[in-house]
Design a protein around this motif. Structure first.
Motif, PDB file in Angstrom:
ATOM      1  N   SER A 192       0.827  -1.202   0.000  1.00 18.10           N
ATOM      2  CA  SER A 192       0.000   0.000   0.000  1.00 18.10           C
ATOM      3  C   SER A 192       0.872   1.267   0.000  1.00 18.10           C
ATOM      4  CB  SER A 192      -0.925  -0.039   1.214  1.00 18.10           C
ATOM      5  OG  SER A 192      -1.317   1.235   1.579  1.00 18.10           O
ATOM      6  N   PHE A 193       1.911   1.277   0.837  1.00 18.86           N
ATOM      7  CA  PHE A 193       2.756   2.484   0.911  1.00 18.86           C
ATOM      8  C   PHE A 193       3.521   2.687  -0.394  1.00 18.86           C
ATOM      9  CE2 PHE A 193       3.327   2.152   5.829  1.00 18.86           C
ATOM     10  CZ  PHE A 193       1.957   2.214   5.972  1.00 18.86           C
ATOM     11  N   THR A 194       3.923   1.556  -1.011  1.00 20.56           N
ATOM     12  CA  THR A 194       4.639   1.654  -2.290  1.00 20.56           C
ATOM     13  C   THR A 194       3.727   2.290  -3.336  1.00 20.56           C
ATOM     14  OG1 THR A 194       5.852  -0.365  -1.759  1.00 20.56           O
ATOM     15  CG2 THR A 194       5.822   0.295  -4.069  1.00 20.56           C
ATOM     16  N   MET A 195       2.526   1.733  -3.457  1.00 16.13           N
ATOM     17  CA  MET A 195       1.583   2.231  -4.468  1.00 16.13           C
ATOM     18  C   MET A 195       1.198   3.686  -4.196  1.00 16.13           C
ATOM     19  SD  MET A 195       1.118  -0.243  -6.620  1.00 16.13           S
ATOM     20  CE  MET A 195      -0.226   0.425  -7.558  1.00 16.13           C
ATOM     21  N   GLN A 196       0.949   3.995  -2.929  1.00 15.64           N
ATOM     22  CA  GLN A 196       0.498   5.352  -2.591  1.00 15.64           C
ATOM     23  C   GLN A 196       1.593   6.382  -2.865  1.00 15.64           C
ATOM     24  OE1 GLN A 196      -2.540   6.365  -1.417  1.00 15.64           O
ATOM     25  NE2 GLN A 196      -3.527   4.460  -0.824  1.00 15.64           N
ATOM     26  N   ALA A 197       2.832   5.998  -2.600  1.00 14.98           N
ATOM     27  CA  ALA A 197       3.937   6.925  -2.892  1.00 14.98           C
ATOM     28  C   ALA A 197       4.009   7.159  -4.402  1.00 14.98           C
ATOM     29  CB  ALA A 197       5.256   6.369  -2.363  1.00 14.98           C
ATOM     30  N   TRP A 198       3.764   6.104  -5.174  1.00 22.24           N
ATOM     31  CA  TRP A 198       3.768   6.250  -6.632  1.00 22.24           C
ATOM     32  C   TRP A 198       2.601   7.123  -7.086  1.00 22.24           C
ATOM     33  CZ3 TRP A 198       4.768   0.368  -8.006  1.00 22.24           C
ATOM     34  CH2 TRP A 198       6.113   0.073  -7.723  1.00 22.24           C
ATOM     35  N   PHE A 199       1.428   6.887  -6.509  1.00 24.74           N
ATOM     36  CA  PHE A 199       0.264   7.715  -6.886  1.00 24.74           C
ATOM     37  C   PHE A 199       0.566   9.194  -6.614  1.00 24.74           C
ATOM     38  CE2 PHE A 199      -2.609   3.896  -5.737  1.00 24.74           C
ATOM     39  CZ  PHE A 199      -2.563   3.418  -7.028  1.00 24.74           C
ATOM     40  N   ARG A 200       1.223   9.451  -5.506  1.00 23.95           N
ATOM     41  CA  ARG A 200       1.550  10.853  -5.170  1.00 23.95           C
ATOM     42  C   ARG A 200       2.723  11.371  -5.989  1.00 23.95           C
ATOM     43  NH1 ARG A 200       1.295   8.966   0.424  1.00 23.95           N
ATOM     44  NH2 ARG A 200       3.570   8.928   0.368  1.00 23.95           N
ATOM     45  N   ASN A 201       3.347  10.462  -6.734  1.00 24.42           N
ATOM     46  CA  ASN A 201       4.513  10.802  -7.552  1.00 24.42           C
ATOM     47  C   ASN A 201       5.657  11.367  -6.715  1.00 24.42           C
ATOM     48  OD1 ASN A 201       5.803  10.754 -10.016  1.00 24.42           O
ATOM     49  ND2 ASN A 201       5.191  12.833 -10.556  1.00 24.42           N
ATOM     50  N   GLU A 202       5.932  10.675  -5.598  1.00 26.35           N
ATOM     51  CA  GLU A 202       7.029  11.112  -4.735  1.00 26.35           C
ATOM     52  C   GLU A 202       8.350  10.960  -5.483  1.00 26.35           C
ATOM     53  OE1 GLU A 202       6.596  12.534  -1.863  1.00 26.35           O
ATOM     54  OE2 GLU A 202       4.505  12.000  -1.425  1.00 26.35           O
ATOM     55  N   LYS A 203       9.249  11.893  -5.251  1.00 25.09           N
ATOM     56  CA  LYS A 203      10.484  11.922  -6.023  1.00 25.09           C
ATOM     57  C   LYS A 203      11.583  11.060  -5.400  1.00 25.09           C
ATOM     58  CE  LYS A 203       9.828  16.240  -8.462  1.00 25.09           C
ATOM     59  NZ  LYS A 203      10.087  17.673  -8.474  1.00 25.09           N
ATOM     60  N   PHE A 204      11.381   9.752  -5.436  1.00 25.03           N
ATOM     61  CA  PHE A 204      12.469   8.844  -5.061  1.00 25.03           C
ATOM     62  C   PHE A 204      12.359   7.560  -5.878  1.00 25.03           C
ATOM     63  CE2 PHE A 204       9.111   7.997  -1.872  1.00 25.03           C
ATOM     64  CZ  PHE A 204       8.960   6.617  -1.977  1.00 25.03           C
ATOM     65  N   THR A 205      13.453   6.813  -5.885  1.00 24.25           N
ATOM     66  CA  THR A 205      13.520   5.569  -6.658  1.00 24.25           C
ATOM     67  C   THR A 205      13.234   4.384  -5.748  1.00 24.25           C
ATOM     68  OG1 THR A 205      15.165   6.520  -8.122  1.00 24.25           O
ATOM     69  CG2 THR A 205      15.111   4.124  -8.003  1.00 24.25           C
ATOM     70  N   THR A 206      12.471   3.422  -6.243  1.00 25.82           N
ATOM     71  CA  THR A 206      12.239   2.183  -5.505  1.00 25.82           C
ATOM     72  C   THR A 206      12.894   1.042  -6.275  1.00 25.82           C
ATOM     73  OG1 THR A 206      10.110   3.021  -4.728  1.00 25.82           O
ATOM     74  CG2 THR A 206      10.466   0.643  -4.577  1.00 25.82           C
ATOM     75  N   ILE A 207      13.756   0.296  -5.603  1.00 25.56           N
ATOM     76  CA  ILE A 207      14.392  -0.854  -6.254  1.00 25.56           C
ATOM     77  C   ILE A 207      14.032  -2.124  -5.483  1.00 25.56           C
ATOM     78  CG2 ILE A 207      16.558  -1.921  -7.000  1.00 25.56           C
ATOM     79  CD1 ILE A 207      17.780   0.862  -7.208  1.00 25.56           C
TER      80      ILE A 207
END
Ligand code: TPP
Ligand code: SF4
Lengths: 382, 278
Positions: free
Chosen positions: B138-153
């Motif tokens: 959920s936190f991964t998806m929500q950060a993406w929805f908000r277009n947070e400026k960091f990279t997830t690997i």
């Protein structure tokens, strides 16, 4: 946004001229946020807290706060607050009952990471059954997280304690999170006179360089922290590292005492300490106890009141001292577990003289009459 | 990082650990090195206790060596095998709790943008598949929805390795692991597609045998996150210990599981990279 002026915090708290306003608790805490020079606020809706962070949202829209957003749930909110604090920002957030429990894994983590986070807890009942009503059962659980815990009685306390929370939290020898708790609705939604310093005078910004642990910004030398990660080792050094760090968190909490005294005065407020019967209470239970005490004194009963303002670090020495002379101690509370009575009984010599209760919970009010009756009952027992 | 911060005071030089002295003299900070330079500089990871042949250990080594600006990068990890390695990483890195890495990274990257408006500070989440795809989904998806400026690997080893080889959402259907004793009942999570749907400007999947490709992807993902918004890379890092194959087979496994790298770049990111890679 009004033109703002950074002032000395002690001046703002104790010397700045104050103007009377008629505010509910949620407005009062937002007024503290307005003056605290906060960088980032993360919010999530829950009654009875929401209104406070709505107002804070308006402050953000007006430029008083640098960043603000609604998080996805309370665990995420408290995590984002941790990330922001580790990055050197001053933060604020607030929650209530179920939100507190949803986020719970983060509270000891804040303390362990030595984050000077300030969080307001507008306490409410927890499920089941569903309740949105006042009940401060969550404070009993928060007390063992390593956080400092203040308990405000009214909107004025809520305003002052929130500002003081930042001053204490950010001391280099403390650097711990502070929970500023109030009883939901009774404080959050009750309008009272609150005296406020000028709205354009604000705290100096947070200085992350005074943090006793490195800020995560790659501006201090990044070294490999350890040769073998403790979590993998079953040996004395790894156990001892964790154990001593937990002790250090508690020690930091003890070191907070001198700062609390400096900014808040004493952790307890005492009326008629020599009385035969002593009421000991915190939050709105203290307000109700005060009314009951006055009634009983009018009827000639020798009763006094100790209001506990700070639950962590617990004012142990004060309570032990105060508990010596009265023959009976009555502890009214807004929860079913009786966490305050437990705290007191576990510390004083003669715990048999402590009467835990009256207790109300699940949203019930505490009429001064039930405390008054308890005083009379105990008066007869003596 | 301000120049000279790592410099050792002469009075302490003789008591500083050898690896720190090497880091100062031959480390990668401020030097714009990449994967091709491995072996010519002091790496930021010092020995680590992960298993022999661990795909994840190799993955992290390549990722760290590919960061465009390690001197201004903060790694956010989460519980799992990778968290056993990060204490050996000579970069600021955060382990908070299991699954909350994207929320931590959100707060951190916002704070760093406030505090360093003129100095990019890259935030990179590096976490296991359980940490990203299940407990932190959920936190991964929500950060993406908000277009947070960091990279997830994501270090995808198709299971919960650190807790002894349980099935995760990223395990392939039918495979029997702990807690899926009769085989996994549903397909591997489509995280790459989900990342695109959620609006990530750069999405890639790769296996570490294509080291140069992976290195380029890491650089691109970090640059796009710095300027545009969320980016995602999924790295296939098989786990010999729990999947019970020989440690010498790791790369073979990785190639078999992810033979064809995937790269999706949004039009805006394409533009940015064209400029950056000139
Ligand atoms: C809240 C919480 N739940 C469960 C765990 C136990 N736990 C620790 S590591 C781990 C598995 C991590 O799996 P993954 O994210 O896939 O990373 P890997 O170890 O495979 O690299 C689990 C379940 C925990 N630490 N915290
Ligand atoms: S259990 Fe698997 S993923 Fe974890 S360190 Fe060992 S090989 Fe690597």
């Amino acid at each position: 946004m009004v033109e703002r002026k950074i002032v000395d915090p002690e001046y703002l708290l104790h010397k700045a001229p104050r103007e009377k306003k008629f505010l509910i608790g949620n407005e009062a805490v937002a007024e503290a946020v307005r003056r605290a020079n906060i960088d980032i606020v993360v919010a999530y809706p829950i009654t009875p807290q929401s209104e406070a962070t709505h107002i804070v949202g308006d402050l953000y829209a007006q430029g008083y706060i640098k960043d603000y957003y609604r998080g996805e749930d309370e665990f995420a909110v408290m995590s984002a607050i941790a990330g922001a604090s580790m990055g050197g920002a001053r933060t604020f957030t607030a929650t209530s009952g179920p939100g507190t429990l949803r986020a719970f894994e983060m509270f000891p983590t804040w303390a362990g990471a030595r984050l000077p986070v300030v969080c307001a807890f507008m306490c409410r009942g927890v499920n089941s059954p569903l309740s949105i009503q006042p009940d401060n059962i969550e404070i009993g659980w928060l007390m063992d997280t390593g956080m400092l815990i203040f308990h405000a009685e009214d909107p004025q306390d809520f305003f002052d304690m929130t500002l003081i929370a930042y001053l204490v939290a950010e001391q280099p020898d403390v650097h711990l999170p502070v929970g500023v708790c109030v009883d939901g609705f009774f404080v959050t939604h009750t309008r009272e006179i609150v005296e406020l310093p000028p709205e354009n005078e604000i705290f100096p910004p947070y200085n992350p360089h005074l943090s006793p642990v490195p800020i995560m910004d790659m501006e201090t030398p990044p070294i490999r922290q350890m040769r073998d990660p403790f979590v993998m080792k079953s040996n004395y050094i790894s156990y001892n590292t964790h154990a001593s760090w937990q002790q250090e968190v508690r020690a930091a909490s003890i070191r907070a005492r001198k700062h609390i005294t400096r900014y808040l005065g004493s952790a307890v407020e005492v009326t008629y300490p020599e009385a035969n019967i002593l009421l000991i209470a915190s939050g709105t239970a203290a307000a109700q106890a005060r009314v009951a005490m006055e009634q009983a004194r009018q009827e000639g009963v020798d009763v006094g009141l100790v209001k506990i303002k700070v639950l962590r670090p617990f004012p142990e020495a004060e309570i032990i001292e105060l508990a010596q002379s009265p023959e009976r101690i009555i502890v009214p509370e807004h929860n079913i577990t009786g966490w305050l009575a437990r705290e007191i009984k576990s510390r004083i010599k003669d715990s048999g003289k402590v009467e835990g209760g009256p207790r109300v919970f699940g949203g019930m009010t505490m009429p001064p009459k039930i405390i008054f009756d308890k005083i009379k009952q105990n008066g007869r027992m003596m | 990082m301000k120049k000279g911060i790592t410099t050792i005071s002469p009075a302490f030089e003789d008591i500083m650990p050898e690896e720190y002295r090497q880091l100062v003299a031959e480390g990668p900070f401020g030097k714009d090195l990449g994967l091709g330079d491995l072996g010519t500089f002091k790496e930021l990871i010092e020995e680590h206790p992960l298993c022999a042949g661990c795909g994840l250990a190799l993955g992290i080594r390549l990722i760290i060596a590919s960061l465009p600006a390690p001197e201004n990068t903060i790694v956010v990890g989460t519980t799992g095998c990778s968290a056993i390695l990060f204490p050996q990483l000579a970069m600021h890195n955060i382990h908070s709790l299991f699954g909350n890495q994207s929320a931590i990274a959100t707060g951190l990257s916002r704070a760093l943008r406030l505090r360093y408006p003129d100095q990019p500070k890259d935030v990179v989440v590096i976490a296991g598949d359980g940490g990203i795809g299940d407990i932190g989904f959920s936190f991964t998806m929500q950060a993406w929805f908000r277009n947070e400026k960091f990279t997830t690997i994501m270090l995808d080893n198709e299971g919960y390795s650190n807790t002894g080889g349980q099935e995760s959402g990223m395990t392939r259907q039918g495979i029997a692991l702990n807690m899926a004793p009769t085989g996994k009942k549903y397909p591997k999570l489509p995280m790459v597609e989900l990342a695109k749907t959620a609006g990530c400007a750069y999405v890639a999947a790769v296996n570490p045998s294509l080291a140069r490709r992976l290195g380029k992807m890491v650089r691109r993902a970090v640059l796009v996150a710095r300027e545009i918004g969320s980016t995602y890379i999924q790295v296939m890092v098989p786990c010999p210990t729990n999947y019970k194959f020989s440690p010498s087979e790791t790369l073979k496994q990785a190639k078999a599981l992810n033979p064809q790298p995937i790269e999706y770049i949004s039009a805006e990111a394409e533009q940015l990279l064209k400029e950056a890679e000139k």
